[in-house]
Design a protein around this motif. Structure first.
Motif, PDB file in Angstrom:
ATOM      1  N   ALA A 232      -2.968   1.056  -6.586  1.00 40.26           N
ATOM      2  CA  ALA A 232      -3.596   0.734  -5.304  1.00 40.26           C
ATOM      3  C   ALA A 232      -3.099   1.667  -4.206  1.00 40.26           C
ATOM      4  O   ALA A 232      -3.875   2.106  -3.349  1.00 40.26           O
ATOM      5  N   THR A 233      -1.807   1.971  -4.229  1.00 43.61           N
ATOM      6  CA  THR A 233      -1.242   2.883  -3.240  1.00 43.61           C
ATOM      7  C   THR A 233      -1.804   4.285  -3.415  1.00 43.61           C
ATOM      8  O   THR A 233      -2.218   4.931  -2.440  1.00 43.61           O
ATOM      9  N   ALA A 234      -1.822   4.784  -4.643  1.00 42.11           N
ATOM     10  CA  ALA A 234      -2.371   6.113  -4.893  1.00 42.11           C
ATOM     11  C   ALA A 234      -3.846   6.176  -4.499  1.00 42.11           C
ATOM     12  O   ALA A 234      -4.317   7.183  -3.956  1.00 42.11           O
ATOM     13  N   TRP A 235      -4.566   5.106  -4.757  1.00 44.62           N
ATOM     14  CA  TRP A 235      -6.000   5.040  -4.449  1.00 44.62           C
ATOM     15  C   TRP A 235      -6.226   5.153  -2.938  1.00 44.62           C
ATOM     16  O   TRP A 235      -7.156   5.811  -2.486  1.00 44.62           O
ATOM     17  N   GLU A 236      -5.358   4.489  -2.165  1.00 44.02           N
ATOM     18  CA  GLU A 236      -5.509   4.534  -0.712  1.00 44.02           C
ATOM     19  C   GLU A 236      -5.037   5.859  -0.131  1.00 44.02           C
ATOM     20  O   GLU A 236      -5.613   6.359   0.835  1.00 44.02           O
ATOM     21  N   LEU A 237      -4.010   6.448  -0.713  1.00 46.71           N
ATOM     22  CA  LEU A 237      -3.425   7.667  -0.162  1.00 46.71           C
ATOM     23  C   LEU A 237      -3.973   8.943  -0.802  1.00 46.71           C
ATOM     24  O   LEU A 237      -3.409  10.018  -0.620  1.00 46.71           O
ATOM     25  N   THR A 238      -5.055   8.838  -1.536  1.00 48.54           N
ATOM     26  CA  THR A 238      -5.651  10.002  -2.180  1.00 48.54           C
ATOM     27  C   THR A 238      -5.867  11.142  -1.189  1.00 48.54           C
ATOM     28  O   THR A 238      -6.109  10.916   0.009  1.00 48.54           O
ATOM     29  N   THR A 239      -5.782  12.360  -1.675  1.00 47.72           N
ATOM     30  CA  THR A 239      -6.053  13.523  -0.834  1.00 47.72           C
ATOM     31  C   THR A 239      -7.544  13.838  -0.755  1.00 47.72           C
ATOM     32  O   THR A 239      -7.953  14.727  -0.004  1.00 47.72           O
ATOM     33  N   LYS A 240      -8.375  13.108  -1.504  1.00 38.65           N
ATOM     34  CA  LYS A 240      -9.822  13.352  -1.510  1.00 38.65           C
ATOM     35  C   LYS A 240     -10.479  12.684  -0.307  1.00 38.65           C
ATOM     36  O   LYS A 240     -10.048  11.632   0.143  1.00 38.65           O
ATOM     37  N   ARG A 241     -11.548  13.289   0.223  1.00 38.48           N
ATOM     38  CA  ARG A 241     -12.182  12.815   1.435  1.00 38.48           C
ATOM     39  C   ARG A 241     -13.710  12.738   1.289  1.00 38.48           C
ATOM     40  O   ARG A 241     -14.324  13.606   0.661  1.00 38.48           O
TER      41      ARG A 241
ATOM     42  N   SER B 213      -0.007   9.236 -14.006  1.00 36.06           N
ATOM     43  CA  SER B 213      -1.340   9.796 -14.205  1.00 36.06           C
ATOM     44  C   SER B 213      -2.205   9.633 -12.964  1.00 36.06           C
ATOM     45  O   SER B 213      -2.861  10.577 -12.516  1.00 36.06           O
ATOM     46  N   ILE B 214      -2.185   8.442 -12.360  1.00 31.60           N
ATOM     47  CA  ILE B 214      -3.058   8.256 -11.195  1.00 31.60           C
ATOM     48  C   ILE B 214      -2.510   8.970  -9.972  1.00 31.60           C
ATOM     49  O   ILE B 214      -3.268   9.481  -9.142  1.00 31.60           O
ATOM     50  N   LEU B 215      -1.181   9.059  -9.834  1.00 33.32           N
ATOM     51  CA  LEU B 215      -0.616   9.828  -8.729  1.00 33.32           C
ATOM     52  C   LEU B 215      -1.020  11.290  -8.830  1.00 33.32           C
ATOM     53  O   LEU B 215      -1.333  11.943  -7.823  1.00 33.32           O
ATOM     54  N   THR B 216      -1.033  11.817 -10.045  1.00 37.01           N
ATOM     55  CA  THR B 216      -1.451  13.196 -10.253  1.00 37.01           C
ATOM     56  C   THR B 216      -2.928  13.362  -9.934  1.00 37.01           C
ATOM     57  O   THR B 216      -3.340  14.303  -9.242  1.00 37.01           O
ATOM     58  N   LYS B 217      -3.748  12.424 -10.416  1.00 32.51           N
ATOM     59  CA  LYS B 217      -5.194  12.497 -10.212  1.00 32.51           C
ATOM     60  C   LYS B 217      -5.566  12.458  -8.735  1.00 32.51           C
ATOM     61  O   LYS B 217      -6.497  13.130  -8.291  1.00 32.51           O
ATOM     62  N   GLU B 218      -4.817  11.685  -7.955  1.00 30.75           N
ATOM     63  CA  GLU B 218      -5.119  11.554  -6.525  1.00 30.75           C
ATOM     64  C   GLU B 218      -4.352  12.558  -5.664  1.00 30.75           C
ATOM     65  O   GLU B 218      -4.374  12.473  -4.442  1.00 30.75           O
TER      66      GLU B 218
END
Length: 770
Positions: A74-83, A25-30
Motif C-alpha cells: 500500500a505504501t509503495a502504491w501510494e508513493l510510486t514515481t509514476k504519474r 518486488s513492488i518497491l522496485t516496480k514502483e
C-alpha cells in the motif's frame, strides 16, 4: 488467463522469504526500492505515519519493521514515481481506458491535476481548482439535499471525516454511506443490541492474557498480517487457536516471522491454528449453536452430578438477559441438523467446545466471513452468545474482536459518518454550529445503489474509494451512473469509477496520508482509529506527488465554502490552516471519546476510547448483555438448497490485493499466478457437474427476479473447500450479487454466500508453459 498464467500449490508458510521478496518486488516496480524501504521504517510508529491499508492495532512498543507485506504494498502504491498527468488524459479517451484492467488503471500512477470530463472529446481535461470548486458548489446548490450522496471510503482521517460529515449535515442531508456499510455494518447493528457498544472490546494487551482464541471468517494472512505476531506469540505460549473458515488460509495454518532472523535462516514455522474446522458457507450459526449446545448440556450434566459447572452462572445471573430462552433453543437443536447445516461432525464441534470450556479467558475474532451473509447480524450475535456463556466479555484476555479492514473505517463512524441520525449527537452539533441538522434517516450503501438505479439520486460526491467497482449489481450500477447530473471523485489514483462519468464529472486529486501536508501553520498531522478503538497520530514524511495536489481537508473546506451560506461558527479556513483546531472541535462534539485529543494523540500505542462493555457496563435496553436466539440455524435462508446444481459462492481477496486495489497477479498462498479469473471448487462438485480442471465456465446468479447476472471466463480449479461451496475473487464477481441480497437489518451485501449455477463456456485451454 494470459499465456503466463499458472496455478500450482504453494507449500510455503505465511510470512517468510515469500513476503520479503514480494515487498522488494513492488518497491522496485514502483521505483521506490531505496527510498521506500527508508520510509517504511516510520510506518505504524508512534512518531511516524499510520498504514493506509488495514486498521489492525499499532503497538506502543513496535517491532523494528512494524509493517506487513500488504502494508508495504500500500505504501509503495501510494508513493510510486509514476504519474497520471493532463497529458496522459489527452492521450487516452475514457472509452479506451475502460478496456484497461483495475490493476493497470491504478498502476498508471498518481493523479496530479484536477480534471473535468469533456463529453465531446471523451476525455478528461484540466480545470483550475477555483473553477472546479465553483461549479461543484453551484450544482450542489441546485439539488434537493435528499438527492445528493456524500460517500466516504475507509482511509480518510478523523479530521477529514468530521469536516465531511459536518458539511453534509450543514448542506441538509444524512446521505452519508461509507465502506463500513459494505463490511462491518452487521457488527455495528449486532453488538449494540447484544452488549451495548458498536465496536469490539478486545485491545492488544488482551492477546498476552488470553487462554483461548476462537477465529471465524477472517483471512489474517492477507487482510491483517501484523496480527500474526500476537497470534504467533499466543501459539508459542500454548494458547489454543480454534478456527472456523470454509477455506484453509495459510496465515491461519503456519507462519514464519520475517523479523526473526533465526526463523528466516532455519525456515522454522509456527503452527497457528490448533483446530481448523472447514465450516460450510453459511454454516456459522449452526457451528456456534453446536458448541453452545455441547457446553450447556455438559453443564446440565455437571450440575445434576454435583460437579463443577461449565458455564459462568454468576456472570449470567448478574450481567445477562435472555439466557433461558437461548439455552432451551440450544438443547432442542438436533445434532443431525447442526451437522448438516454446519458441514461439521458432532465430534468436531464438541472438541472445540471442550477446549473452550477449559479456558479462563477467551476471545472471539471475526471478519466479513460472519458479517456478509443474510443473517450476518445473527452470526455476530451468536459469537457473542458463546462468549457470554463463560463470562468472556469484560475481563482481561477475553472479549469480542471484529477485525475492520480499511485504515480508519471505524474512526469515521466515531466522528459522524453515518446515515443513521440517532448515532450522531445532532443536538450538540446544533448548539456548536448554530444550525438545524436533518433528522431523517439517510441512505446506506445498498440504499444508495437502489436510489441511483431508480434515478432518485442526482449527485454523488465521493471522498475516496472506487464505489461502482466495490458495490453489488455492477451492470445496473454502470448503466445508471451516467444519468447522474454530478459525479465528483476525490482520489489519489485512477480507478473504474472515474471512467463512468455523470453529466458533469470531476476528478479532484488529493495528497496521500504518507505525504507532507504543508498548510499555513506548517506541516500538519492527522489521526486514525484502529480496530481496537485506539486513536493514533500520523505524520506525512514524503514529498507530494505533485505541487498541484490539495489535502483532503482543504478540498472538503473549499467545496463546503462554495456550496453553503456563510456560517461564522464554522471556521473552515482556520481548520485547514491548523488541523489541531479540527481536533479541538471533535473533542467538543465528542468529549467522552476524545478528552485531551491533541495532547494524547502522540501517546505511544495511542489512546483508547472508553468502551463500556469492557467494564461490564451494558448500554442496552435491558441494561444487561443480551443472549439472542437466532431465527434459524442457516445464515442464508432463501437460497434454493434443494437444487444440488446450485452452489454457494464466496468472494475472496488475493494475497496481492487490498479491497478493490489489485497490486499484482500473484495470489501466492493459493498458488495462482497471472490471472484472477479462477473458480475454486471441491473436486466432488467438479465431477458431479461434469466439469474438469481447467474448464472455462460462466457463473449465473441462481435467483428468479427477471435480471440476468453473469460472469464469464472463470477457470475451474480444484481446491480444499466444502462440497456445495465455491470461491472466486472480489470485485470480479460483484456483478453476481443482487442489490437486494444483503444482511437483514444491516444491509451489508451478502457477498460470502451468492447462489450460482455453473455452465461450461468452452473447451479447456492448454496449460501454460513452465
Amino acid at each position: 488467463m494470459n499465456d503466463e498464467s499458472k496455478i500450482q500449490p504453494y507449500s510455503g508458510p505465511a510470512g517468510g522469504w515469500g513476503s520479503v521478496r514480494s515487498v522488494e518486488s513492488i518497491l522496485t516496480k514502483e521505483g521506490r526500492l531505496v527510498s521506500g524501504n527508508a520510509i517504511l521504517l516510520k510506518q505504524n510508529k508512534p512518531d511516524g505515519y499510520a498504514c493506509v491499508s488495514c486498521a489492525w492495532a499499532k503497538p506502543a512498543n513496535p517491532h523494528p519493521f512494524e509493517y506487513c507485506e500488504n502494508g508495504a504494498k500500500a505504501t509503495a502504491w501510494e508513493l510510486t514515481t509514476k504519474r497520471v498527468t493532463p497529458e496522459f488524459f489527452a492521450e487516452h479517451t475514457v472509452s479506451d481506458l475502460r478496456t484497461w484492467t483495475d490493476h493497470d488503471l491504478e498502476e498508471a500512477g498518481r493523479l496530479t491535476h484536477p480534471m473535468r470530463f469533456d463529453a465531446g472529446s471523451d476525455t478528461y481535461v484540466p480545470v483550475s481548482w477555483e473553477d472546479a470548486f465553483h461549479e461543484i458548489g453551484q450544482e450542489l446548490k441546485s439539488f434537493d439535499p435528499r438527492e445528493v450522496v456524500f460517500y466516504t471510503s475507509g482511509r480518510a482521517s478523523l479530521e477529514t471525516s468530521y469536516m465531511w460529515a459536518l458539511f453534509a449535515r450543514l448542506y441538509g442531508t444524512n446521505n452519508l454511506p461509507d465502506s463500513s456499510n459494505m463490511c462491518h455494518e452487521s457488527t455495528s447493528v449486532a453488538l449494540p443490541k447484544s452488549i451495548g457498544v458498536p465496536v469490539g472490546t478486545v485491545i492488544l494487551d488482551d492477546f498476552e492474557k488470553t487462554d483461548c482464541i476462537l477465529f471465524f471468517g477472517q483471512n489474517v494472512g492477507t487482510s491483517s498480517p501484523r496480527m500474526l505476531h500476537p497470534l504467533q506469540d499466543a501459539s508459542k505460549r500454548g494458547v489454543p487457536i480454534i478456527t472456523f473458515n470454509p477455506i484453509k488460509e495459510r496465515g491461519l495454518e503456519r507462519f514464519t516471522n520475517p523479523q526473526a532472523p533465526t526463523e528466516m535462516l532455519t525456515g522454522s514455522e509456527t503452527r497457528i491454528s490448533s483446530q481448523y474446522h472447514q465450516v460450510k458457507i453459511g454454516g456459522d450459526i449452526a457451528a456456534l449453536m453446536g458448541m453452545a449446545k455441547s457446553l450447556i448440556e455438559a453443564d446440565d450434566r455437571a450440575r445434576e452430578a454435583g460437579g463443577k459447572p461449565i458455564l459462568d452462572h454468576a456472570f449470567i445471573a448478574e450481567h445477562t438477559h435472555g439466557f433461558e430462552e437461548f439455552a432451551q433453543a440450544a438443547r432442542q437443536a438436533s445434532w443431525p441438523d447442526l451437522e448438516r447445516r454446519s458441514g461439521l461432525p458432532q465430534e468436531a464441534l464438541e472438541a472445540a467446545a471442550t477446549v473452550y470450556s477449559q479456558a479462563n479467558a477467551a476471545m472471539g475474532i471475526y471478519g466479513m466471513g460472519l458479517t456478509q451473509h443474510k443473517a450476518g447480524v445473527e452470526n455476530v450475535q451468536m459469537l457473542v452468545n458463546l462468549l457470554l456463556l463463560r463470562g468472556n466479555i469484560g475481563k482481561p484476555g477475553a472479549g469480542i474482536c471484529p477485525v475492520r479492514g480499511h485504515s480508519n473505517v471505524q474512526g469515521q463512524r466515531t466522528v459522524g459518518i453515518s446515515e443513521k441520525p440517532e448515532l450522531v449527537p445532532l443536538d450538540k452539533l446544533k448548539e456548536q454550529y448554530s444550525f438545524e441538522p436533518p433528522r431523517w434517516k439517510g441512505l446506506s450503501t445498498v440504499e444508495t445503489c437502489e436510489a441511483i438505479i431508480n434515478g432518485d439520486v442526482k449527485a454523488f460526491v465521493a471522498l475516496g474509494g472506487n464505489f461502482v467497482r466495490a458495490v453489488p449489481e455492477t451492470a445496473a450500477m454502470e448503466e445508471a451512473w451516467p444519468r447522474l447530473r454530478l459525479s465528483v471523485q476525490i482520489s489519489t489514483k485512477l480507478n473504474r469509477n472515474h471512467l463512468i462519468p455523470g453529466e458533469i464529472s470531476y476528478i479532484l486529486p488529493c495528497l496521500g496520508r504518507i505525504e507532507i501536508d504543508e498548510q499555513e501553520t506548517g506541516p500538519q498531522a492527522v489521526s486514525v482509529e484502529d480496530s481496537t478503538a485506539c486513536i493514533h497520530g500520523s505524520k506525512g514524511i514524503a514529498k507530494p506527488a505533485s505541487s498541484d495536489l490539495l489535502s483532503e481537508p482543504r478540498i472538503v473546506a473549499e467545496i463546503a465554502k462554495a456550496t453553503l451560506p456563510v456560517n461564522d461558527n464554522v471556521p473552515w479556513d482556520e481548520w485547514v490552516a491548523d488541523y489541531a483546531r479540527v481536533r479541538d472541535a471533535i473533542e467538543e462534539t465528542y468529549p467522552e471519546d476524545f478528552r485531551g485529543f491533541n495532547e494524547r494523540m502522540w501517546q505511544p500505542g495511542g489512546f483508547h476510547r472508553p468502551i463500556a462493555a469492557r467494564e461490564r457496563r451494558w448500554k442496552t435496553e435491558t441494561g444487561k448483555a443480551n443472549f439472542t436466539t437466532p431465527k434459524s440455524l442457516e445464515a442464508d435462508l432463501g437460497i434454493a438448497e434443494q437444487d444440488a446444481n446450485i452452489l454457494k459462492l464466496m468472494t475472496l481477496r488475493s494475497n496481492d490485493q487490498f479491497n478493490t486495489t489489485v497490486y499484482g497477479y500473484y495470489d501466492r498462498f493459493r498458488g495462482v499466478r497471472g490471472t484472477r479469473m479462477v473458480l475454486f471448487m471441491n473436486r466432488n462438485d467438479i465431477a458431479r457437474l461434469n466439469l474438469a480442471e481447467g474448464d472455462l465456465v460462466t457463473l449465473t446468479t441462481a435467483v428468479d427476479d427477471g435480471v440476468m447476472r453473469q460472469v464469464n471466463g472463470l477457470r475451474v480449479t480444484p481446491y480444499d473447500i466444502p462440497e456445495g461451496c465455491c470461491g472466486a475473487y472480489y470485485p470480479e464477481c460483484n456483478p453476481l450479487i443482487p442489490v437486494w441480497h444483503h444482511a437483514d437489518e444491516s444491509k451489508v451485501p451478502a457477498a460470502k454466500s451468492i447462489p450460482i449455477r455453473i455452465t461450461l463456456m468452452q473447451e479447456k485451454q492448454p496449460e501454460a508453459a513452465e
